[in-house]
Design a protein around this motif. Structure first.
Motif, short mmCIF file in Angstrom:
data_model
loop_
_atom_site.label_atom_id
_atom_site.label_comp_id
_atom_site.label_asym_id
_atom_site.label_seq_id
_atom_site.Cartn_x
_atom_site.Cartn_y
_atom_site.Cartn_z
N GLN A 1 50.44 34.56 44.48
CA GLN A 1 49.00 34.81 44.45
C GLN A 1 48.26 33.52 44.12
O GLN A 1 48.83 32.56 43.62
N ARG A 18 49.85 47.64 44.50
CA ARG A 18 49.66 48.33 43.23
C ARG A 18 50.94 49.04 42.81
O ARG A 18 51.66 49.61 43.64
N THR A 31 46.15 44.18 48.64
CA THR A 31 46.47 44.50 47.25
C THR A 31 47.75 45.32 47.19
O THR A 31 47.92 46.26 47.98
N ILE A 39 51.26 48.24 36.06
CA ILE A 39 51.39 46.81 36.31
C ILE A 39 50.08 46.30 36.90
O ILE A 39 49.45 46.98 37.70
N LYS A 40 49.70 45.09 36.50
CA LYS A 40 48.50 44.49 37.06
C LYS A 40 48.65 44.31 38.56
O LYS A 40 49.66 43.79 39.04
N PRO A 41 47.69 44.76 39.36
CA PRO A 41 47.82 44.66 40.82
C PRO A 41 47.94 43.20 41.28
O PRO A 41 47.40 42.29 40.66
N ALA A 42 48.66 43.02 42.36
CA ALA A 42 48.74 41.72 43.02
C ALA A 42 47.72 41.70 44.16
O ALA A 42 47.70 42.61 44.99
N ALA A 80 57.46 44.19 35.75
CA ALA A 80 56.73 43.15 36.50
C ALA A 80 56.77 43.48 37.98
O ALA A 80 57.60 44.25 38.45
#
Length: 718
Positions: free
Chosen positions: A285, A348, A346, A352-355, A278
């Motif tokens: 966000q 990365r 962003t 993991i899904k980018p924030a 994670a």
């Protein structure tokens, strides 16, 4: 074709033993030019690349030579050209004809100079580099030439093949010479066995992530070397390495990558971290984050494993959508606005899904002044909205804010920002600008008097309105003992002593019991706090073993230092209204008496000269000093004394039949509160306490505060 650039190391000055020139002869047409190359060698045959030359022509009417060795045909004839350095010389014959030499091709005649790329080389023995030749006109325009012949003047140092590949053979220096027709170029080559290093010196990788190591020569400008290095990993289950130095992480752990070559071995460490599960970010966000101009906002993103353990080694990649709107520093995570607008940030991490945050840079920021206010019931204050904008001066008051209170039973607010205190408690006042920007202020409505009581079991902090219903209202009553509470000068903070962490330490709390903060954590006990009038510092009693001393610190717990060193006990400090002096009790001369000193601990001296016990000094607003004097003799009672600021001669305010344990003076200086205690059952240690309000106007009767049966109280404070 592979080309390489290398820089030679600085050389110690060498003595020229021999000078050589190339070519050995030269034929030019009138008006044509060609460069003469001169090289110098020392007694051991080593090339001297820093040698300086002067050139001379035997007949300048036939051939002239420039400082850089360029020979120019003037008229037909024969001349001798010499190159000279440190008294050594070499010469060549030059024939000037009426036209272009017959042996030169038309393409060669069109060119003016031949160059080699790179212009110099440093090699290891066994290392190879390809060089390239290029011809140019006088104006720098490249032209093609015929066959280029390349040779090394010392093939035992470095060899060169017909394709232009130069190979280091043995340590030393030589010249590589290229010729094409009448054009010639030279290239100095140094072969040296220098130390190499591995860059970077440490790698951090995720499983299946790759990075490339390079072998570089620090003494040669960190040039990269390739070729005969052999790479290996000390633990291929953790990381592997290819023949080209490409390292791939395999599984979590530590390994070393070893490079061997040129008779040397070098190592670099590789750390392969666990697979991140994670990306934990701050702020959260979602929605739009507004960042006003002239401010900053910090963002963070940390990789965590499946068990929520941080993985700081995992490198988060940051991307800012529009650098014209704001700037971002990946090292600190700080966004700094530039102009009004909207952009994205962003974070990365592979797998993991980018924030993604949406950042809106707004035109201005508002704050409320004061941001915190403390009031008694019936008091009022006015809040102001302060605009900080790109086009407005910092600190500009704006009347356009809309005001609201979240707790009208505690405090109400009018359209102009005027706040009225209605009842005890905490209210949040919000000022909202027409464009939606808002700011808040905390308003605390407090009682006139604070004291500690065990009515709830343990000692807790209570407040009381005077005049008003004599019903104590709890502020902080929990499982700890909380005593000696004192409101800050602006009534927005309370400092008190508590044993919630073992020893009695000093803490801060808001007047509604929220935002508890610890100030001290020494092994001893701290208590009896007193504020300086500006609210920036706190004076208190510090206990270490059997010794008590007066100390001072910042209101945030910083810059803590002791002010007294005399034995006999120093305690019960209070600060003068002008903030310049501290009054306290000390038994340093045998009797408990009143002393004074500067805020920095200097000028300590005794104020009173009586023989009876003196305690509980408290200042009035006008600088008068009140304290408790033991009556002595057969009486167990006390006298409350008043020492005027001007005369310094104390006089009695009142006397009691029961001992006075503590006193408090109201901020207006118009009334006293004092605490009495009497023994009810000595065998069982039972006491009866009393809390009395006494107006200081002559003839005004006292008021007794009703207490619960068996209730114990302490440390009253206005």
């Amino acid at each position: 074709m592979i080309t390489a650039m290398a820089s030679a190391r600085p050389l110690v000055a060498q003595t020229v033993a021999e000078v050589q020139v190339t070519p050995e002869t030269m034929t030019l047409g009138v008006g044509q030019k060609q460069v003469l190359f001169a090289t110098a060698f020392d007694q051991r045959g080593n090339l001297i690349p820093t040698a300086k030359f002067t050139f001379w022509s035997s007949d300048t009417l036939i051939a002239q030579v420039h400082k850089d060795g360029t020979v120019i045909g003037v008229k037909p004839g024969l001349a001798k050209i010499e190159a000279r350095s440190q008294g050594r010389r070499a010469s060549m014959a030059v024939l000037i004809t009426g036209g272009a030499p017959g042996e030169s091709s038309s393409r060669a005649a069109a060119a003016s100079v031949l160059t080699l790329e790179p212009s110099s080389l440093s090699l290891y023995p066994g290392e190879t580099v390809r060089i390239s030749a290029q011809a140019q006109k006088e104006d720098g325009t490249p032209v093609s030439v015929g066959r280029v012949m390349i040779k090394s003047l010392k093939p035992e140092i470095a060899r060169v093949d017909s394709g232009g590949v130069v190979s280091g053979v043995a340590p030393g220096r030589t010249i590589v010479q290229a010729t094409s027709g009448r054009l010639m170029a030279t290239l100095p080559v140094e072969v040296v066995q220098a130390d190499f290093a591995i860059a970077p010196s440490r790698l951090q990788l995720a499983p299946n992530e790759t990075d490339t190591l390079q072998a570089v020569v620090p003494s040669q400008g960190n040039r990269e070397i390739r070729g005969i290095l052999k790479w290996r990993s000390t633990d291929t289950t953790v990381a592997t390495v290819s023949s080209g130095g490409v390292v791939r992480g395999r599984a979590a752990g530590q390994a070393e990558i070893v490079a061997v070559g040129y008779g040397q071995e070098r190592r670099t460490s590789v750390s392969v971290y666990r697979v991140p599960d994670a990306l934990v970010v701050s702020p959260p966000q979602g929605g739009t984050i507004q960042v006003p101009l002239r401010s900053t906002r910090q963002f963070s993103a940390v990789a965590e494993s499946a068990d929520s353990t941080p993985i700081p080694e995992a490198q988060v990649q940051w991307e800012l959508g529009d650098s014209a709107i704001a700037a971002f520093d990946p090292g600190t995570g700080v966004v700094t606005p530039k102009i009004v607008g909207t952009t994205t940030l962003t974070a990365r991490l592979p797998g993991i899904k980018p924030a993604v945050w949406t950042i809106q840079v707004v035109a201005g920021e508002i704050t409320i002044e004061p941001s915190r206010a403390g009031l008694l019931v019936g008091q009022r204050t006015t809040l102001s909205a302060i605009l900080r904008d790109q086009d407005a001066a910092a600190g500009t008051r704006t009347p356009s804010a809309r005001w609201s209170s979240d707790n009208a039973e505690v405090a109400t607010v009018r359209e102009n920002g005027q706040v009225d205190a209605v009842g005890l408690g905490h209210a949040v006042i919000t000022g909202t600008m027409p464009w939606g920007k808002r700011a808040i202020a905390d308003v605390y409505v407090v009682g006139d008097l604070l004291f500690s009581s065990n009515r709830g079991g343990n000692f807790g902090i209570y407040q009381l309105r005077v005049p008003g219903p004599m019903t104590p209202v709890p502020i902080l009553a929990d499982s700890a003992s909380n005593i000696q509470a004192v409101l800050s000068p602006d009534r927005t903070r309370i400092v008190f002593s508590s044993n919630r962490n073992g020893n009695f330490d000093l803490y801060l709390v808001d007047p509604d019991g929220g935002r508890l903060r610890r100030l001290t954590s020494s092994p001893g006990n701290e208590g009896e706090p007193a504020w300086t009038p500006d609210g920036n510092r706190i004076v208190y009693t510090a206990t270490s073993g059997t010794n008590t001393h007066i100390a001072i610190m910042g209101s945030d717990g910083s810059e803590n230092r002791q002010l007294t060193i005399a034995s006999g006990g120093n305690h019960s400090p209070t600060v003068a209204p002008d903030g310049r002096a501290i009054v306290f009790v000390s038994a340093r001369d045998g009797n408990h008496a009143i002393y004074t000193m500067g805020l920095d601990g200097t000028g300590q001296r005794r104020l009173t000269r009586g023989s009876a016990r003196e305690t509980s000094p408290r200042y009035g607003r006008n600088g008068d000093l009140f304290f408790v004097l033991e009556r002595g003799g057969s009486s167990r009672g006390s006298r409350i004394m008043r020492m005027p600021a001007a005369s310094g001669s104390p006089s009695q305010v009142l006397q009691t039949e029961d001992p006075v344990a503590a006193i408090a003076v109201s901020r207006g200086g118009d009334r006293l509160a004092y605490l009495t205690s009497r023994i009810r059952d000595a065998a069982k240690g039972r006491y009866e306490f009393g809390l009395v309000f006494q107006p200081l106007q002559s003839g005004s009767p006292p008021t007794n505060v009703p207490l619960q049966p068996g209730e114990q109280i302490s440390s009253p404070s206005f």
